[in-house]
Design an enzyme around this catalytic site. Sequence first.
Site, PDB file in Angstrom:
ATOM      1  N   ASP A 100       3.014   4.633   5.255  1.00  0.00           N
ATOM      2  CA  ASP A 100       2.714   4.068   6.549  1.00  0.00           C
ATOM      3  C   ASP A 100       2.631   2.574   6.324  1.00  0.00           C
ATOM      4  O   ASP A 100       2.822   2.055   7.468  1.00  0.00           O
ATOM      5  CB  ASP A 100       1.217   4.778   7.150  1.00  0.00           C
ATOM      6  CG  ASP A 100       0.089   4.711   6.116  1.00  0.00           C
ATOM      7  OD1 ASP A 100       0.113   4.151   5.137  1.00  0.00           O
ATOM      8  OD2 ASP A 100      -1.000   4.948   6.751  1.00  0.00           O
ATOM      9  N   HIS A 101       2.531   1.992   5.193  1.00  0.00           N
ATOM     10  CA  HIS A 101       2.753   0.590   4.963  1.00  0.00           C
ATOM     11  C   HIS A 101       4.307   0.146   4.330  1.00  0.00           C
ATOM     12  O   HIS A 101       4.805   1.175   3.823  1.00  0.00           O
ATOM     13  CB  HIS A 101       1.727   0.034   4.114  1.00  0.00           C
ATOM     14  CG  HIS A 101       0.307   0.304   4.515  1.00  0.00           C
ATOM     15  ND1 HIS A 101      -0.588  -0.774   4.788  1.00  0.00           N
ATOM     16  CD2 HIS A 101      -0.451   1.331   4.793  1.00  0.00           C
ATOM     17  CE1 HIS A 101      -1.797  -0.354   5.173  1.00  0.00           C
ATOM     18  NE2 HIS A 101      -1.575   0.832   5.249  1.00  0.00           N
ATOM     19  N   ASP A 108      -1.511  -6.285   5.967  1.00  0.00           N
ATOM     20  CA  ASP A 108      -1.198  -6.347   4.685  1.00  0.00           C
ATOM     21  C   ASP A 108      -0.653  -7.967   4.505  1.00  0.00           C
ATOM     22  O   ASP A 108       0.321  -8.537   4.942  1.00  0.00           O
ATOM     23  CB  ASP A 108       0.071  -5.551   4.066  1.00  0.00           C
ATOM     24  CG  ASP A 108      -0.253  -4.052   4.313  1.00  0.00           C
ATOM     25  OD1 ASP A 108      -0.817  -3.527   3.627  1.00  0.00           O
ATOM     26  OD2 ASP A 108       0.113  -3.545   5.512  1.00  0.00           O
ATOM     27  N   ASN A 162       0.955  -1.204   0.027  1.00  0.00           N
ATOM     28  CA  ASN A 162      -0.047  -0.077  -0.132  1.00  0.00           C
ATOM     29  C   ASN A 162       0.937   1.267  -0.014  1.00  0.00           C
ATOM     30  O   ASN A 162       1.655   1.551   1.057  1.00  0.00           O
ATOM     31  CB  ASN A 162      -0.913   0.126   1.223  1.00  0.00           C
ATOM     32  CG  ASN A 162      -1.922   1.113   1.168  1.00  0.00           C
ATOM     33  OD1 ASN A 162      -1.312   2.231   0.908  1.00  0.00           O
ATOM     34  ND2 ASN A 162      -3.166   0.974   1.717  1.00  0.00           N
ATOM     35  N   ASP A 165      -3.978  -4.953   1.091  1.00  0.00           N
ATOM     36  CA  ASP A 165      -4.205  -4.466   2.239  1.00  0.00           C
ATOM     37  C   ASP A 165      -5.794  -4.698   2.638  1.00  0.00           C
ATOM     38  O   ASP A 165      -6.683  -4.285   2.134  1.00  0.00           O
ATOM     39  CB  ASP A 165      -4.121  -2.511   2.110  1.00  0.00           C
ATOM     40  CG  ASP A 165      -4.256  -2.249   3.430  1.00  0.00           C
ATOM     41  OD1 ASP A 165      -4.825  -2.520   4.583  1.00  0.00           O
ATOM     42  OD2 ASP A 165      -4.560  -0.905   3.429  1.00  0.00           O
ATOM     43  N   ASN A 183      -6.894  -4.390   5.838  1.00  0.00           N
ATOM     44  CA  ASN A 183      -7.308  -3.570   6.989  1.00  0.00           C
ATOM     45  C   ASN A 183      -8.079  -4.511   7.992  1.00  0.00           C
ATOM     46  O   ASN A 183      -9.176  -4.075   8.640  1.00  0.00           O
ATOM     47  CB  ASN A 183      -8.437  -2.734   6.332  1.00  0.00           C
ATOM     48  CG  ASN A 183      -7.821  -1.195   5.785  1.00  0.00           C
ATOM     49  OD1 ASN A 183      -6.943  -0.670   6.892  1.00  0.00           O
ATOM     50  ND2 ASN A 183      -8.069  -1.002   4.621  1.00  0.00           N
ATOM     51  N   GLU A 219      -4.007   1.859  -2.759  1.00  0.00           N
ATOM     52  CA  GLU A 219      -3.794   3.256  -2.488  1.00  0.00           C
ATOM     53  C   GLU A 219      -3.026   3.945  -3.559  1.00  0.00           C
ATOM     54  O   GLU A 219      -2.338   4.886  -3.040  1.00  0.00           O
ATOM     55  CB  GLU A 219      -3.661   3.658  -0.963  1.00  0.00           C
ATOM     56  CG  GLU A 219      -4.980   3.497  -0.271  1.00  0.00           C
ATOM     57  CD  GLU A 219      -4.819   4.360   1.099  1.00  0.00           C
ATOM     58  OE1 GLU A 219      -5.627   5.396   1.303  1.00  0.00           O
ATOM     59  OE2 GLU A 219      -4.155   4.182   1.918  1.00  0.00           O
TER      60      GLU A 219
END
Length: 259
Positions: A248-249, A219, A7, A148, A150, A34
């Site tokens: 941030d990933h 992930d 991501n 991802d 989530n 994303e």
Amino acid sequence: MKIASWNVNSLKVRLPQLTQWLADARPDVVALQETKLEDTKFPAAELAAAGYRTVYSGQKTYNGVAILARDALGDFAEVVTDIPGLDDPQRRILAATVGDVRVVDLYVVNGKAVGDEKYAYKLHWLERVREFLAREIERHPRLVVLGDFNIAPDDRDVHDPAAWGEDILCSPPERAALKAITDLGLHDSFRLFEAEGGHYSWWDYRQGAFRRNMGLRIDLILLGEALKPAAVGAAIDREPRRWERPSDHTPVTLDLDIR
């Protein structure tokens, strides 16, 4: 074959990090989430210069998914960008056959908060995805589902299970929805090689979360039973999270010994 998921949290911002990582890690197939780019602005030429064919499904500002594959693997086949029966304009799913492996890239709905209407939609979306994957695995036993999600699969995947409790990303209904997907015959590849907790793929930008390893493993790379014997290694590559202006990933990878 080395398969990865990342991501990137804006491909426009993270393109230099992506091309650097492609040169360093040399994956064969990469699923991105994303991307946050309309298709007309996708950097296909830049990625072609790096040696990768691309297929993508994007939208402005939000969401967006893409699959990259080394030129040597040939063209993509049987590309799917929408799940039949799911009315969702958000660009969150992309499936394509690469070589003789079926790749399904998912950017799962976040859900915002337990009880929110977006949470209800997340559970509905996951059920439609499960139905889609049930058909995919029948047609394509050599299946990899990655992205991802989530969802932290269990408490080993949460830096502080007591603090997170049953909040979003960790709630029992979300975990049950993920289990319903893996119960189709899909295996969490990372857990084939690492049973212990403390390994994460996402860290908040705030509170020094990465430095303090306050993260979640959300992930995932899931592989079908037919590919399980070919799995020879899985990892979380933390290095790109240390770079300037990181996502941030961080990338997660799977190595397959495909004969």
